[in-house]
Design a protein around this motif. Structure first.
Motif, short mmCIF file in Angstrom:
data_model
loop_
_atom_site.label_atom_id
_atom_site.label_comp_id
_atom_site.label_asym_id
_atom_site.label_seq_id
_atom_site.Cartn_x
_atom_site.Cartn_y
_atom_site.Cartn_z
N ASP A 1 27.42 -7.53 20.43
CA ASP A 1 26.30 -6.68 20.04
C ASP A 1 26.14 -6.51 18.53
O ASP A 1 25.16 -5.93 18.07
CB ASP A 1 26.39 -5.29 20.71
CG ASP A 1 27.75 -4.63 20.53
OD1 ASP A 1 28.75 -5.36 20.41
OD2 ASP A 1 27.82 -3.40 20.50
N TYR A 2 27.08 -7.06 17.74
CA TYR A 2 26.89 -7.06 16.28
C TYR A 2 25.58 -7.75 15.90
O TYR A 2 24.96 -7.44 14.88
CB TYR A 2 28.06 -7.77 15.59
CG TYR A 2 28.11 -9.26 15.83
CD1 TYR A 2 27.43 -10.13 14.98
CD2 TYR A 2 28.78 -9.81 16.91
CE1 TYR A 2 27.44 -11.50 15.20
CE2 TYR A 2 28.78 -11.16 17.15
CZ TYR A 2 28.11 -12.00 16.29
OH TYR A 2 28.10 -13.36 16.53
N THR A 3 25.17 -8.69 16.74
CA THR A 3 23.97 -9.47 16.46
C THR A 3 22.74 -8.59 16.23
O THR A 3 21.90 -8.90 15.39
CB THR A 3 23.71 -10.42 17.66
OG1 THR A 3 24.87 -11.23 17.83
CG2 THR A 3 22.52 -11.30 17.42
N THR A 4 22.66 -7.51 16.98
CA THR A 4 21.48 -6.64 16.88
C THR A 4 21.78 -5.34 16.14
O THR A 4 21.06 -4.36 16.27
CB THR A 4 20.93 -6.33 18.28
OG1 THR A 4 22.02 -6.10 19.18
CG2 THR A 4 20.12 -7.48 18.81
N HIS A 5 22.85 -5.34 15.33
CA HIS A 5 23.20 -4.13 14.59
C HIS A 5 22.15 -3.83 13.52
O HIS A 5 21.57 -4.74 12.92
CB HIS A 5 24.58 -4.33 13.93
CG HIS A 5 25.18 -3.07 13.43
ND1 HIS A 5 24.84 -2.53 12.22
CD2 HIS A 5 26.10 -2.23 13.97
CE1 HIS A 5 25.53 -1.42 12.03
NE2 HIS A 5 26.31 -1.21 13.08
N ALA A 6 21.93 -2.55 13.26
CA ALA A 6 20.90 -2.13 12.31
C ALA A 6 21.19 -2.61 10.89
O ALA A 6 20.29 -2.63 10.04
CB ALA A 6 20.79 -0.60 12.33
N HIS A 7 22.43 -2.99 10.61
CA HIS A 7 22.76 -3.46 9.26
C HIS A 7 22.33 -4.90 8.99
O HIS A 7 22.55 -5.39 7.88
CB HIS A 7 24.29 -3.38 9.04
CG HIS A 7 24.81 -1.99 8.85
ND1 HIS A 7 26.15 -1.71 8.74
CD2 HIS A 7 24.17 -0.80 8.75
CE1 HIS A 7 26.33 -0.41 8.58
NE2 HIS A 7 25.15 0.17 8.59
N ARG A 8 21.76 -5.57 9.99
CA ARG A 8 21.41 -6.98 9.77
C ARG A 8 20.49 -7.15 8.57
O ARG A 8 19.54 -6.38 8.37
CB ARG A 8 20.71 -7.56 11.02
CG ARG A 8 21.67 -7.97 12.12
CD ARG A 8 22.57 -9.14 11.77
NE ARG A 8 21.84 -10.35 11.45
CZ ARG A 8 21.44 -11.25 12.35
NH1 ARG A 8 21.71 -11.06 13.63
NH2 ARG A 8 20.78 -12.34 11.97
N LEU A 9 20.75 -8.19 7.80
CA LEU A 9 19.86 -8.55 6.70
C LEU A 9 18.62 -9.22 7.28
O LEU A 9 18.74 -10.14 8.10
CB LEU A 9 20.58 -9.52 5.75
CG LEU A 9 21.75 -8.94 4.96
CD1 LEU A 9 22.55 -10.05 4.31
CD2 LEU A 9 21.23 -7.96 3.91
N PHE B 1 25.15 -10.05 7.23
CA PHE B 1 25.31 -8.66 6.81
C PHE B 1 25.60 -8.62 5.32
O PHE B 1 26.00 -9.62 4.73
CB PHE B 1 26.49 -8.00 7.54
CG PHE B 1 26.30 -7.84 9.02
CD1 PHE B 1 25.34 -6.96 9.51
CD2 PHE B 1 27.05 -8.56 9.92
CE1 PHE B 1 25.14 -6.80 10.87
CE2 PHE B 1 26.87 -8.42 11.29
CZ PHE B 1 25.91 -7.54 11.76
N LEU B 2 25.42 -7.45 4.73
CA LEU B 2 25.87 -7.23 3.36
C LEU B 2 27.39 -7.19 3.39
O LEU B 2 27.99 -6.24 3.90
CB LEU B 2 25.36 -5.89 2.85
CG LEU B 2 23.97 -5.86 2.28
CD1 LEU B 2 23.58 -4.43 1.99
CD2 LEU B 2 23.91 -6.69 1.00
#
Lengths: 718, 224
Positions: A59-67, A460-461
């Motif tokens: 679910d990291y794929t759709t994390h709000a932190h995505r660039l 991600f950053l």
């Protein structure tokens, strides 16, 4: 019912995490562009099994932190420095880089502006200071196609061989020893062949945490009668399934294996026919290990002569014995010597080329094998053709239509040194995070800050991106199609399940667009065509294509992919270099021995739930919930001696820095040693590690440096 | 002893290696014998009895564990067999929760699918759960446990111990209070469970389900 109806599509892919390469299916919520469930598939490496990361960590794929948009550093954000680094520490909750602390220093840009800036800056440095002033870090998380295009851009577009990736930090010394010893860096036998082994030596690795599904087959073999000989400095859970567990002192591997070979030779447990027909250098090896009777090394290794003898007999008497090793062997200043010993041990007992035998350095990243195969290393073109070999160079110059540099490039740590010295002026970093993963991060920070130009392409950053001039939003594993080569040499297709968010683009498109703006056209109709070009300049992959790989993949070599799965066991008759070369090794002292000021040995590694610098796993809800923070693991006796209780805050200090982290008191770590996982930026183990490298593999000694641990009082988090 | 044996299943003959189970032999003929506890990935244990077939013996035989014998004549769908399966389903459905967490999310509850296939829509029996046994365990961040939906098929236990070799799961209690348990019967989230999810993946019912799917109802598109 309040249930949300989800229209779901099933996509067959492979797990993005480790080198085991588990086949899985993703159930995709097409409407919301997200994965809702992972299911194991009957893959060659996993037989339907998955671990916690593969099953719950997507679910990291759709994390709000995505660039989602290209970013350019603001004029007032120079000089460069770490932006989020000070938000670490015990008073802060753990977690990845918070974009809120970093984004104000950047502005959004169009792709056109960002790509022009990247290509213009890199070309400017190339034209002013020469190609060797540029360098690129690719990633073993990228596909074979991305690795191939990236090294092609660096070599043919930048005009330098300064291209490397995290293999330097994991198995470079193993590969150096394997290339020297047998002429190939790949594994000789697949993991699941352990079922046919009488004995398996599992050393310097912690498979239940780092290769969890491979570990299930090791445990299954043990249940079926394979005797596991587990050798480590910190008790791994696989030792619970072992016939014999031997705990050696950190850094004494060479002495231990020399003594094992001493016993094997003394007691006539060698395979004389194999030595005569398939090896060279036996006399020198025999003469070398003659000086290492078990009695002579027992004290150094912390293992009795009887136990060493018993281990040697267990291994030496096996009809078929297999060897697995990991970073505990490779990540030392004598990592190449460690691996030489294991190769020699296998060879003098005739343990390669048959079922249940062989050499298996467990690959860490999902594509560390493939990225190396594709030439993402400074001294080799694709398929390990040497850049220093004029014939190979001429071939690639003709193939790529550009003059190529004849000198081998710099490795990861040498590139950092070059940036510090000012020899490296510009860098392209794709999907790597050296600011957390490389040794001595304070040094990395200075090096990154000194670059004239840095472009970071990631999802991600990252801590590394904080030093960038331009940040390009790439695509996550599930958002692209490409091939990945697992630890078994199995080439498998990862298929696109999702669309990249916002304006994020497929990584190979970004590489192509930079290359084209730097005067190197990369005109491919699709990613399968990139694979075809890569495969065409190798022997190993020549017979393969996306179409023939299908949903199951193939082991390379695979001369007849229409009718065969490929070769699970290689070198049955001969080695690529002909005979195996036995290379004697002598123990060397640690670069940084303990002393009264720094009395403990620091060992670093990973935990089951997290992956490397945590950029993915710390943004997975389940994985973060199970494993939210770092720790320093101490033996109860050491903890008592330093007045530290379980879950107390402790300061861990080396000559390079200090981190604060909670103590975990556990006797799986030996007295005199402590263990810190590398994933947690707020308790960053690599603040402490020593940047010294192995002279052959250039791999840093992540497994050994001297530290002290003190209890610190910390008020409760705000 | 011969290396292969021939049997007749529902009037069709098949020759298989000696030691092959009736269930595997039927599968070679394309005959699906229903199962709840058995999975081709696992050692057969014959606990659910759903796969019973008529070999002409005094009792019906569990096909997943019964080896083929030379000349055996087997019926997989006789009235007696079907009556038996219906009774089993009715017993299993007696205290089965509605909705089942698996049926509600992924719609692939194997017990409910069989009940539908055999026309079992209600049960003449009452549940016998002891009230003191906690029904749900939500201590794991990834897997929801609903003991009420557990049919003690042991797939999770075999998945944990014999596929993943983690040796966390077992049975605890006896008689009607028998239930699956973690370590020495501690909540799942406090046990040595490593969250590989094998138990949840192999569970045929709503007993062990993926918490991330709570509140979702998946409707799978046709896969080409």
């Amino acid at each position: 019912m309040t249930d949300t109806n989800v229209s779901a599509r099933v996509v067959e892919s492979v797990c993005p995490y480790c080198g085991v390469g588990c086949a899985l299916s993703w159930v995709v919520d097409t409407g919301r562009n997200r994965i809702v469930e992972a299911r194991g598939r009957d893959g060659a490496a996993n037989a339907g099994r998955l671990c916690v990361k593969g099953r719950y960590g997507f679910d990291y794929t759709t994390h709000a932190h995505r660039l989602t948009r290209p970013l350019i550093r603001r004029e007032d954000a120079y000089p460069k420095g770490a932006l989020s680094w000070d938000d670490r520490g015990p008073r802060r909750p753990g977690g990845p880089v918070d974009p809120e602390t970093v984004l104000p220093h950047f502005r959004e840009a169009t792709w056109e502006e960002a790509l022009e800036r990247v290509a213009g800056s890199l070309a400017g440095i190339r034209d002013r200071d020469g190609g060797d002033a540029l360098a690129g870090f690719g990633s073993a998380k990228g596909s074979n196609e991305e690795a191939y295009l990236f090294q092609k851009l660096v070599r043919a577009g930048f005009g330098t061989n300064n291209v490397d990736h995290c293999t330097r930090l994991c198995h470079a010394s193993s590969v150096a020893a394997l290339l020297e010893g047998i002429g190939s860096g790949g594994v000789t036998n697949i993991v699941r062949d352990i079922a046919r082994a009488d004995v398996a030596l599992i050393t310097g690795c912690n498979p239940t945490e780092n290769h969890p599904v491979a570990a299930t087959f090791m445990k299954q073999a043990a249940a079926g009668g394979t005797e596991l000989l587990v050798v480590n400095t910190r008790r791994p859970a696989i030792a619970d399934h072992a016939a014999m567990y031997v705990e050696i002192r950190p850094g004494t591997d060479v002495a231990f294996y020399n003594a094992m070979m001493h016993v094997i030779i003394r007691e006539g447990l060698v395979d004389e026919a194999f030595i005569a027909e398939r090896t060279e250098g036996y006399e020198a090896l025999r003469d070398n290990v003659a000086a290492y009777p078990p009695e002579a090394v027992a004290e150094l290794c912390g293992v009795s002569a009887e136990r060493i003898t018993e281990a040697a007999r267990l291994f030496g008497r096996a009809r078929a014995a297999m060897l697995f090793w990991g970073m505990g062997i490779s990540q030392h200043t004598h990592g190449t010597d460690n691996a030489r010993c294991l190769i020699a041990l296998a060879m003098i007992t005739g343990n390669t080329g048959r079922a249940g035998t062989g050499l298996h350095p467990l690959r860490g990243q999902n594509n560390v094998q493939g990225a190396s195969d594709a030439g993402l290393i400074p001294m080799m073109y694709p398929d390990y053709q040497k850049v220093a070999d004029p014939e190979a160079r001429a071939r690639f110059e003709a193939f790529w239509g550009r003059p190529l540099s004849p000198s081998p490039g710099r490795t990861v740590t040498e590139i950092t040194d070059g940036a510090l010295e000012g020899a490296i002026r510009g860098m392209y970093i794709l999907g790597e995070n050296p600011f957390v993963s490389d040794p001595d991060v304070e040094k990395v920070r200075k090096a990154l800050a000194r670059l004239d130009f840095l472009v970071v392409q990631d999802i991600f950053l990252t801590e590394t991106a904080e030093f960038a001039d331009v940040i390009l939003p790439g695509s996550a594993f599930a958002e692209k199609t490409g091939t990945f080569t697992n630890t078994d040499r199995r080439v498998q297709v990862g298929r696109q399940a999702l669309q990249p968010p916002g304006e994020a683009r497929q990584d190979w498109h970004i590489i192509r667009d930079i290359a084209e703006r730097m005067g190197l056209p990369m005109d491919y109709p699709d990613v399968a065509a990139v694979f075809d070009e890569f495969a065409g300049c190798t022997n190993s992959y020549a017979s393969l294509s996306h179409a023939v790989l299908g949903s199951r993949g193939r082991w390379y070599p695979c001369p007849d992919p229409e009718h065969s799965e490929g070769e699970p066991i290689v070198f049955q008759e001969t080695f690529p270099r002909g005979r195996a070369l036995l290379v004697p090794a002598q123990p060397s002292p640690p670069v940084e021995p303990t002393d009264p000021e720094y009395p403990l040995v620091l060992n670093t590694g990973r935990v089951l739930e997290h992956w490397h610098t945590g950029t993915m796993t710390r943004r997975s809800r389940a994985l973060h919930a199970i494993s939210p923070e770092g720790f320093v693991e101490m033996h109860p006796d050491d903890a008592a001696a330093y007045g530290i209780g379980d879950r107390d805050w402790a300061a861990v200090t080396s000559r390079r820095g200090t981190i604060r982290v909670r103590a975990r008191v556990d006797d799986r770590v030996a007295r005199g040693s402590v263990f810190i996982p590398m994933h947690f930026r707020e308790a960053c183990a690599n603040v402490l590690t020593h940047p010294a490298v192995d002279p052959y593999g250039k791999i840093p000694a992540f497994k050994y440096c001297a530290v002290r641990v003190e209890r610190v009082a910390v008020e409760a988090s705000a | 002893m011969s290396d292969s044996v021939s049997v007749t299943i529902d009037g069709r003959s098949v020759t298989v290696p000696a030691g092959t189970s009736l269930w595997d032999a039927a599968r070679e003929l394309g005959i699906d014998i229903p199962v709840l506890c058995h999975s081709p990935r696992m050692r057969p244990v014959g606990v659910c009895r759903m796969c019973v077939v008529d070999t002409g013996a005094r009792n019906l035989q569990a096909a997943c564990v019964r080896p083929c014998e030379e000349g055996m004549e087997v019926r997989t769908d006789s009235d007696r067999v079907v009556r038996n399966r219906r009774m089993l389903l009715e017993l299993l459905m007696a205290d089965y929760p509605d909705p089942s967490a698996r049926e509600a999310s992924t719609g692939d509850d194997e017990l409910l699918a069989l009940a539908r296939a055999y026309g079992v829509t209600s049960s003449r029996f009452e549940g016998s759960r002891t009230p003191e046994a906690p029904r749900r365990d939500a201590s794991s961040p990834v897997i929801a446990v609903d003991h009420q939906a557990c049919i003690l098929c042991d797939r999770c236990i075999r998945g944990c111990n014999e596929l993943q070799h983690n040796h966390v799961m077992t049975r605890s209690g006896k008689g009607a209070t028998t239930r699956i348990a973690f370590d020495l019967d501690v909540p799942m989230g406090e046990s040595t469970c490593v969250s590989c999810g094998e138990c949840q993946a192999v569970c045929p019912t709503g007993a062990l389900t993926n918490r991330a799917l709570e509140g979702l109802h998946l409707v799978e598109e046709e896969t080409p």
